[in-house]
Design an enzyme around this catalytic site. Structure first.
Site, PDB file in Angstrom:
ATOM      1  N   THR A   1     -24.457  -5.102   8.131  1.00 58.02           N
ATOM      2  CA  THR A   1     -23.718  -4.548   8.703  1.00 58.02           C
ATOM      3  C   THR A   1     -24.291  -3.882  10.082  1.00 58.02           C
ATOM      4  O   THR A   1     -23.724  -3.769  11.062  1.00 58.02           O
ATOM      5  CB  THR A   1     -23.114  -3.439   7.783  1.00 58.02           C
TER       6      THR A   1
ATOM      7  N   LYS B   1      24.600 -20.963  18.186  1.00 57.99           N
ATOM      8  CA  LYS B   1      23.271 -20.928  19.018  1.00 57.99           C
ATOM      9  C   LYS B   1      23.733 -20.774  20.469  1.00 57.99           C
ATOM     10  O   LYS B   1      24.745 -21.470  21.003  1.00 57.99           O
ATOM     11  CB  LYS B   1      22.635 -22.420  18.685  1.00 57.99           C
TER      12      LYS B   1
ATOM     13  N   ALA C   1      39.055 -23.034  11.468  1.00 60.20           N
ATOM     14  CA  ALA C   1      37.781 -23.580  10.535  1.00 60.20           C
ATOM     15  C   ALA C   1      37.659 -24.893  10.902  1.00 60.20           C
ATOM     16  O   ALA C   1      38.274 -25.663  11.368  1.00 60.20           O
ATOM     17  CB  ALA C   1      38.733 -23.381   9.210  1.00 60.20           C
TER      18      ALA C   1
ATOM     19  N   ASP D   1     -11.413  -5.539   8.016  1.00 65.09           N
ATOM     20  CA  ASP D   1     -10.577  -5.874   7.071  1.00 65.09           C
ATOM     21  C   ASP D   1     -10.072  -4.844   6.283  1.00 65.09           C
ATOM     22  O   ASP D   1      -9.421  -4.805   5.022  1.00 65.09           O
ATOM     23  CB  ASP D   1     -11.369  -6.919   6.042  1.00 65.09           C
TER      24      ASP D   1
ATOM     25  N   ARG E   1     -13.797 -14.620  -0.993  1.00 64.64           N
ATOM     26  CA  ARG E   1     -13.001 -14.520  -2.283  1.00 64.64           C
ATOM     27  C   ARG E   1     -11.338 -14.935  -1.489  1.00 64.64           C
ATOM     28  O   ARG E   1     -10.465 -14.886  -2.566  1.00 64.64           O
ATOM     29  CB  ARG E   1     -13.094 -13.212  -2.955  1.00 64.64           C
TER      30      ARG E   1
ATOM     31  N   LYS F   1     -10.832 -14.436   7.130  1.00 63.12           N
ATOM     32  CA  LYS F   1      -9.970 -13.290   6.475  1.00 63.12           C
ATOM     33  C   LYS F   1      -9.292 -12.341   7.302  1.00 63.12           C
ATOM     34  O   LYS F   1      -8.204 -11.891   6.883  1.00 63.12           O
ATOM     35  CB  LYS F   1     -11.103 -12.479   5.763  1.00 63.12           C
TER      36      LYS F   1
HETATM   37  C1  UD1 Z   1     -20.315  -1.943   2.918  1.00 66.32           C
HETATM   38  C2  UD1 Z   1     -21.241  -0.811   2.932  1.00 66.32           C
HETATM   39  C3  UD1 Z   1     -21.100   0.179   1.580  1.00 66.32           C
HETATM   40  C4  UD1 Z   1     -19.575   0.438   1.615  1.00 66.32           C
HETATM   41  C5  UD1 Z   1     -18.814  -0.689   1.488  1.00 66.32           C
HETATM   42  C6  UD1 Z   1     -17.390  -0.473   1.502  1.00 66.32           C
HETATM   43  C7  UD1 Z   1     -23.449  -1.474   4.094  1.00 66.32           C
HETATM   44  C8  UD1 Z   1     -24.755  -1.822   4.016  1.00 66.32           C
HETATM   45  N1  UD1 Z   1     -22.463  -0.986   2.960  1.00 66.32           N
HETATM   46  O1  UD1 Z   1     -20.719  -2.680   1.620  1.00 66.32           O
HETATM   47  O2  UD1 Z   1     -21.888   1.265   1.571  1.00 66.32           O
HETATM   48  O3  UD1 Z   1     -19.417   1.127   0.488  1.00 66.32           O
HETATM   49  O4  UD1 Z   1     -18.968  -1.464   2.815  1.00 66.32           O
HETATM   50  O5  UD1 Z   1     -16.871   0.162   2.912  1.00 66.32           O
HETATM   51  O6  UD1 Z   1     -22.916  -1.250   5.226  1.00 66.32           O
HETATM   52  N2  UD1 Z   1     -19.968  -7.720   8.343  1.00 66.32           N
HETATM   53  C9  UD1 Z   1     -20.285  -8.245   9.323  1.00 66.32           C
HETATM   54  N3  UD1 Z   1     -21.385  -8.755   9.509  1.00 66.32           N
HETATM   55  C10 UD1 Z   1     -22.588  -8.597   8.471  1.00 66.32           C
HETATM   56  C11 UD1 Z   1     -22.164  -8.029   7.440  1.00 66.32           C
HETATM   57  C12 UD1 Z   1     -20.997  -7.524   7.257  1.00 66.32           C
HETATM   58  O7  UD1 Z   1     -19.560  -8.281  10.483  1.00 66.32           O
HETATM   59  O8  UD1 Z   1     -23.434  -9.147   8.809  1.00 66.32           O
HETATM   60  C13 UD1 Z   1     -18.589  -7.143   8.224  1.00 66.32           C
HETATM   61  C14 UD1 Z   1     -17.817  -7.831   6.998  1.00 66.32           C
HETATM   62  O9  UD1 Z   1     -17.009  -8.593   7.735  1.00 66.32           O
HETATM   63  C15 UD1 Z   1     -16.901  -6.547   6.534  1.00 66.32           C
HETATM   64  C16 UD1 Z   1     -17.764  -5.380   6.727  1.00 66.32           C
HETATM   65  O10 UD1 Z   1     -18.786  -5.767   7.814  1.00 66.32           O
HETATM   66  O11 UD1 Z   1     -15.665  -6.393   7.319  1.00 66.32           O
HETATM   67  C17 UD1 Z   1     -18.317  -4.847   5.451  1.00 66.32           C
HETATM   68  O12 UD1 Z   1     -19.191  -5.742   4.894  1.00 66.32           O
HETATM   69  P1  UD1 Z   1     -19.431  -6.133   3.337  1.00 66.32           P
HETATM   70  O13 UD1 Z   1     -20.184  -7.323   3.365  1.00 66.32           O
HETATM   71  O14 UD1 Z   1     -18.110  -6.244   2.924  1.00 66.32           O
HETATM   72  O15 UD1 Z   1     -19.942  -4.607   2.854  1.00 66.32           O
HETATM   73  P2  UD1 Z   1     -19.945  -4.193   1.467  1.00 66.32           P
HETATM   74  O16 UD1 Z   1     -21.158  -5.021   0.971  1.00 66.32           O
HETATM   75  O17 UD1 Z   1     -18.909  -4.220   0.782  1.00 66.32           O
END
Ligand code: UD1
Ligand code: CA
Length: 456
Positions: free
Chosen positions: A78, A351, A380, A101, A15, A22
């Site tokens: 995650t 400079k 000047a 992030d 996004r 990001k």
């Molecule tokens: C996650 C949480 C959710 C929480 C939300 C906001 C899980 C399953 N869900 O959801 O409960 O409310 O964050 O905090 O954890 N990332 C990786 N590798 C991956 C997937 C994600 O590095 O395979 C990183 C992303 O870059 C990001 C962070 O993990 O920085 C969170 O990933 P994102 O996909 O945004 O999680 P949400 O679906 O928002």
């Protein structure tokens, strides 16, 4: 019993609509990920591991702090991401899991999360939200407000009743190494998104009689992540407002705290006054009783006590002494060193100029690669011709010298102490101490000359 951090930063950030990963988008001039790492470093963590995937090479090349890198080539969730970052984690470590992030979480909040960790207890950052859409919901037994936490359900897996829960998972977990190492392996991907959910760790910990302690941020913005440029801009404003607040509490007058940007650090004395639209970049220092006019930019600038910088001036990689008077519309480019009581007036560019006590360059001049001793007065329109098209050369002006207006100083050249240069001169050879040197065609008047008249 070391403190370890694992920062997840492998996601794409679709996004943002950007070529840049990001976590490299800057907030106050520092990549988002850099903020999280800096906060981690302030906790005396003995190791920080960053899990990267999208744009991994660029992330690694851009981030300057000392961290361990782990690769997640496919973003399978995650929990899967954390698994890639386990190298070196010991059973008795205290591990904090967070996202690259989410830039503005306070160190004190992380610290509170670390403090609750024991062999029987872990921490989870949660927040009651007006609109928890998109967040994992915190499931509590018995009573949804006060009952013990037993799990997290993701938005896409939640029942309508669970969706009504307003306590959201902010994504930060603190846990003992042994639980992280043993429980992560048990997480599967049988859910609505087919992902390995880190949030499943909570239910598994509870099954193993680990108590989950909810920690709440002091302010909601601490847990705000950046998914779009709109959110990035909002957090930038939060951060700038926080910095402005700290400045005012530290004795700085801000004419408008909402029109100040600090992208780096600003050290300051007392009774500093800053007018609107000041931008400070890198590492800047200003002394006591400094007054800064509107629309000024400072990049790695140091400003001594009692100095005034008037409107629309730019100071970069330069040092200004005490009681100076700079601008309006002055530009100090890198390498200027101004002693005390120096005056740099409007439309003056300098400079690599070392300028002595009490010297003045008041109007419309260029002073580059120059050394001016004390009490020099530059008229000047004076230009140091420092560049011959190939090399740069130096201009040296002795103390008390007076350079008449519209002088070209063709470097390398030396003007002696107390020398006077007549206006309009082109000085290419040494001008001796204490004498008038002038290069000027003799003024003549043509007797009987008449203006041409129109032929009919
Ligand atoms: C996650 C949480 C959710 C929480 C939300 C906001 C899980 C399953 N869900 O959801 O409960 O409310 O964050 O905090 O954890 N990332 C990786 N590798 C991956 C997937 C994600 O590095 O395979 C990183 C992303 O870059 C990001 C962070 O993990 O920085 C969170 O990933 P994102 O996909 O945004 O999680 P949400 O679906 O928002
Ligand atoms: Ca997210």
């Amino acid at each position: 019993m070391a403190i370890r951090l694992i920062i997840l930063a492998a996601g794409k950030g679709t996004r943002m609509k950007s070529q840049l990963p990001k976590v490299l988008h800057p907030l106050a001039g520092t990549p988002l990920l850099g903020h999280v790492i800096n906060t981690g470093l302030s906790l005396n963590a003995s190791g920080i591991t960053v899990v990267i995937g999208h744009g991994a090479e660029l992330v690694r090349d851009t981030i300057t702090q000392d961290v361990q890198w782990a690769m997640q080539t496919e973003q399978l969730g995650t929990a899967h991401a954390v698994m890639q970052g386990l190298e070196g984690i010991q059973d008795d470590d205290t591990v904090l899991l967070t996202y690259g992030d989410v830039p503005l979480t306070r160190a004190s909040t992380y610290q509170r999360m670390l403090d609750v960790v024991s062999d029987e207890r872990m921490g989870l950052l949660t927040l009651r939200m007006d609109d928890p859409t998109g967040y994992g919901r915190i499931i509590r037994a018995d009573n949804p407000d006060t009952g013990p936490i037993v799990g997290i359900v993701e938005q896409k897996d939640a029942t309508p009743e669970q969706l009504a829960i307003n306590e959201g998972n902010c994504g930060v977990i603190s846990i003992r190494g042994k639980w992280l190492l043993s429980l992560l392996k048990q997480i599967g991907n049988d859910n609505a998104q087919g992902e390995y959910y880190l949030t499943d760790l909570i239910g598994l910990a509870v099954e193993n009689n680990v108590t989950v302690e909810a920690i709440h941020p002091e302010d909601a913005w601490e847990t705000d992540g950046v998914n779009s440029r709109v959110q990035l801009a909002m957090l930038e404003r939060v951060h700038q407002a926080n910095q402005a607040q700290a400045l005012m509490e530290g004795g700085v007058t801000l004419h408008d705290p909402s029109r100040l940007d600090i992208r780096g650090s600003l050290a300051h004395g007392t009774d500093v006054s800053i007018d609107i639209n000041a931008v400070f970049i890198g590492s800047c220092k200003i002394g006591n009783n400094v007054t800064i006019g509107p629309n000024c930019t400072f990049i790695n600038a140091t400003i001594g006590d009692g100095t005034t910088v008037q409107a629309n001036s730019v100071v970069e990689d330069s040092v200004i002494g005490e009681n100076g008077d700079i601008g309006p519309y002055a530009r100090l480019r890198p390498g200027c060193e101004l002693a005390n009581n120096v005056k740099i007036g409007n439309f003056v560019e300098a400079k690599k100029a070392v300028i002595g006590n009490g010297s003045k360059v008041n109007h419309l001049s260029y002073v580059g690669d120059a050394e001016l001793a004390e009490n020099v007065n530059v008229g000047a329109g004076t230009i140091t011709c420092n560049y011959d098209g190939v090399n740069k050369h130096k201009t040296i002006i002795g103390s008390g010298a007076f350079i008449g207006s519209n002088t070209a100083l063709v470097a390398p050249v030396t003007v002696g102490a107390d020398a006077t240069i007549g206006a309009g001169s082109t000085i290419a050879k040494q001008a001796p101490d204490g004498q008038l040197t002038i290069t000027r065609a003799k003024q003549t008047t043509i007797e009987g000359w008449q203006r041409p008249t129109k032929k009919n």
